[in-house]
Design a protein around this motif. Structure first.
Motif, PDB file in Angstrom:
ATOM      1  N   PRO A 158      45.630  43.348  45.575  1.00  0.00           N
ATOM      2  CA  PRO A 158      45.790  42.940  44.176  1.00  0.00           C
ATOM      3  C   PRO A 158      46.890  43.744  43.485  1.00  0.00           C
ATOM      4  O   PRO A 158      47.326  44.789  43.981  1.00  0.00           O
ATOM      5  CB  PRO A 158      44.415  43.236  43.567  1.00  0.00           C
ATOM      6  CG  PRO A 158      43.827  44.304  44.435  1.00  0.00           C
ATOM      7  CD  PRO A 158      44.343  44.059  45.812  1.00  0.00           C
ATOM      8  N   ALA A 159      47.343  43.249  42.324  1.00  0.00           N
ATOM      9  CA  ALA A 159      48.356  43.944  41.529  1.00  0.00           C
ATOM     10  C   ALA A 159      47.889  45.366  41.227  1.00  0.00           C
ATOM     11  O   ALA A 159      46.723  45.603  40.930  1.00  0.00           O
ATOM     12  CB  ALA A 159      48.624  43.187  40.233  1.00  0.00           C
ATOM     13  N   GLY A 160      48.827  46.313  41.343  1.00  0.00           N
ATOM     14  CA  GLY A 160      48.507  47.706  41.068  1.00  0.00           C
ATOM     15  C   GLY A 160      48.061  48.498  42.271  1.00  0.00           C
ATOM     16  O   GLY A 160      47.971  49.729  42.210  1.00  0.00           O
ATOM     17  N   GLU A 161      47.770  47.800  43.394  1.00  0.00           N
ATOM     18  CA  GLU A 161      47.339  48.481  44.609  1.00  0.00           C
ATOM     19  C   GLU A 161      48.494  48.543  45.610  1.00  0.00           C
ATOM     20  O   GLU A 161      49.278  47.605  45.714  1.00  0.00           O
ATOM     21  CB  GLU A 161      46.161  47.738  45.254  1.00  0.00           C
ATOM     22  CG  GLU A 161      44.887  47.775  44.419  1.00  0.00           C
ATOM     23  CD  GLU A 161      44.324  49.183  44.305  1.00  0.00           C
ATOM     24  OE1 GLU A 161      44.360  49.926  45.308  1.00  0.00           O
ATOM     25  OE2 GLU A 161      43.865  49.535  43.203  1.00  0.00           O
ATOM     26  N   PRO A 162      48.612  49.656  46.353  1.00  0.00           N
ATOM     27  CA  PRO A 162      49.711  49.760  47.319  1.00  0.00           C
ATOM     28  C   PRO A 162      49.491  48.887  48.548  1.00  0.00           C
ATOM     29  O   PRO A 162      48.372  48.737  49.037  1.00  0.00           O
ATOM     30  CB  PRO A 162      49.711  51.250  47.696  1.00  0.00           C
ATOM     31  CG  PRO A 162      48.312  51.718  47.441  1.00  0.00           C
ATOM     32  CD  PRO A 162      47.812  50.899  46.285  1.00  0.00           C
TER      33      PRO A 162
END
Length: 550
Positions: A397-401
């Motif tokens: 998801p967005a924000g996760e590497p």
């Protein structure tokens, strides 16, 4: 796939662009010759060739290649040259003869050169006179059949050309080694220009083998087609169209054209818009480089962080007129916040950071031209480019590497003679695995966390060297930094920091740790510090962590 980045595109940049699958790089060159024949195309060491002269010289080069015994369409021709006028002539000439270019670093060691020539199956070599000695060492162990040796001054005319060759050989003591049977540039001048051949390249044909840096062992040749290169030229020039006036741009090219970044973003993109490339042969000679910058009101420049920082620190840089500068592009390594800040203070222009690889022709992302200030990101995906961040095969998801996986018309056909290697870097649904870890925010901007293989594991916690390097280069005493993991009996790995300090400065490990405590968690703080006079770098100035580990 959700593509939030499209909403952030600058006005006039479309989500996708139409590409002609049959178009080759030669089509780009021929249109530029037709429109801008009398305009300067490339300058170097005081000499200049126009687009018309590029056409004539490249056709003579193609004629020479066409007449060589045993050379047939699709054969590989190696260009082992620094930034000289001969480079674009040879490159275009190779394509005009229906052959494939193999870019070779003229600073290669004998073993590196031997591997690349044998792996690519090169039959013709164009080599810089001062690099011919390296070829001479491996000559008996490679399959090259024809060799052309050229000096730095061979296209500069009389008397400048002979003077440049004399100074390089006898004043700067850069010897020229004899290669039995090799020809000189006069062989090209004696040829009649070649008309178009029946096997003129199409978009699906192989244009060049672009060898990777060999960070995971022996370098591999990325197979880039004419269509790959044309697509990236179209993507980049569409992105920067609002900053470009056809036939008027002057681009400074300090990075070597044999590197994919400069090959596309300097050489090919500025041929496409009728621009004038100022080729810098040795950007490490900063005094001469700055003197060249003073000679013209240039409109664009490409570089890497270390090069921009070196220019900023040069005592003569404030005598350069930056009033015409519209674009400063950076890639190859992360731009440090301090460098971005100081460059804008010096020039008034933000460094536009982008991201790409040899395997992707190279540009995948860059920041929009409407962005006013450095934001620490590599920007947004180019038109026609899909990016998926994945943990193994699962999208994060967005924000996760996650690992950057990409799909687009600029992605290579595969690795030369390496089907297994190609299969390892491709996902089941056709995305190329870059090996780089990034995060994407809710607006679609990507930020590089680090190379997957460079991650440091401290007691099971991830430490990304990029984060440590960015934090410490904000310290006023630090010129540049490199960070690696070293074995530790208690934590598995520990952070080691290598620093180059500004003149007259000192720093202890405890002072470094104290400075970083406000910006990094305790497990990310360096346990080891080594002060050096310099750090090992690649041919484009990227700090080589693998050399630090060695």
């Amino acid at each position: 796939m959700n593509k939030p980045w499209i909403r952030e595109y600058s006005p006039g940049v479309p989500a996708s662009i139409d590409l002609d699958p049959d178009e080759s790089v030669l089509d780009i060159v021929d249109r530029a010759v037709e429109q801008f024949a009398d305009r300067p195309a490339f300058s170097n060491l005081g000499g200049t060739i126009t687009f018309g002269e590029l056409d004539d010289l490249s056709r003579r080069f193609a004629s020479w290649l066409h007449a060589l015994p045993g050379v047939k369409p699709g054969d590989r021709v190696a260009i082992m040259l620094p930034n000289l006028l001969q480079y674009p002539v040879a490159l275009v000439g190779i394509w005009r003869a229906g052959l494939v270019a193999v870019n070779v670093n003229p600073m290669y060691t004998a073993s590196e050169l031997e591997h690349q020539l044998n792996d690519s199956g090169v039959t013709v070599l164009v080599v810089f006179a001062q690099s011919a000695g390296t070829y001479a060492e491996v000559r008996a162990r490679v399959g090259v059949r024809h060799v052309l040796v050229t000096g730095a001054g061979d296209l500069l005319g009389f008397p400048r050309g002979p003077i440049v060759n004399f100074v390089l050989r006898f004043v700067r003591r850069k010897p020229v080694h004899h290669v039995p049977g090799a020809l000189g540039w006069s062989a090209i001048s004696a040829c009649e220009p070649l008309a178009d051949i029946a096997s003129r390249p199409k978009g699906s044909d192989l244009a060049c083998l672009q060898y990777t840096g060999g960070t995971t062992g022996r370098s591999r040749g990325a197979m880039l087609t004419h269509g790959n290169l044309v697509a990236n030229v179209r993507q980049v020039n569409t992105w920067f169209a609002s900053r470009t006036r056809r036939g008027e741009e002057i681009m400074v090219a300090p990075l070597p054209l044999y590197h994919i970044y400069a090959l596309t973003c300097n050489c090919l993109c500025y041929i496409d818009v009728g621009g004038h490339n100022i080729l810098i042969t040795d950007p490490r000679d900063l005094k001469s480089f700055v003197a060249e910058l003073r000679r013209r009101k240039f409109t664009a420049i490409t570089g890497v962080n270390t090069l921009y920082q070196a220019l900023i620190n040069h005592p003569d840089i404030r005598s350069v007129d930056f009033s015409a500068l519209k674009l400063a592009s950076a890639g190859g390594m992360s731009v440090m916040p301090a460098t971005a800040r100081e460059w804008k203070e010096l020039t008034g222009i933000m460094i536009h950071e982008g991201y790409g690889l040899s395997e992707t022709s190279p540009v995948l992302t860059t920041n929009p031209v409407t962005l006013a200030d450095y934001n620490g990101s590599i920007g947004l995906p180019m038109p026609n480019t899909l990016i998926s961040l994945r943990d193994e095969d699962k999208e994060v998801p967005a924000g996760e590497p996650g690992e950057i996986c990409v799909k687009g018309p600029q992605v290579m056909r595969g690795y030369w003679n390496d089907e297994e290697g190609t299969a390892r870097v491709m996902t089941h649904d056709g995305y190329f695995r870059t090996g780089d870890i990034a995060v994407m925010d809710e607006r679609g901007y990507f930020r590089i966390v680090d190379r997957k293989k460079d991650m440091i594991n401290v007691s099971g916690l991830k430490v990304y060297p990029n984060e440590v390097e960015m934090a410490i280069t904000n310290h006023p005493a630090v010129f540049e930094a490199g960070c690696i993991g070293v074995p530790d009996e208690h934590t598995g790995e520990a952070v080691k920091l290598f620093l180059v300090l500004k003149p007259g400065q000192t720093l202890s490990l405890e002072e470094v740790r104290s400075y970083l405590r406000d910006s990094l968690a305790a497990y990310k703080l360096p346990r080891h510090l080594e002060i050096r006079d310099s750090l090992p770098k690649s041919n484009i100035g990227k700090i080589l962590r693998r050399k630090l580990r060695d």
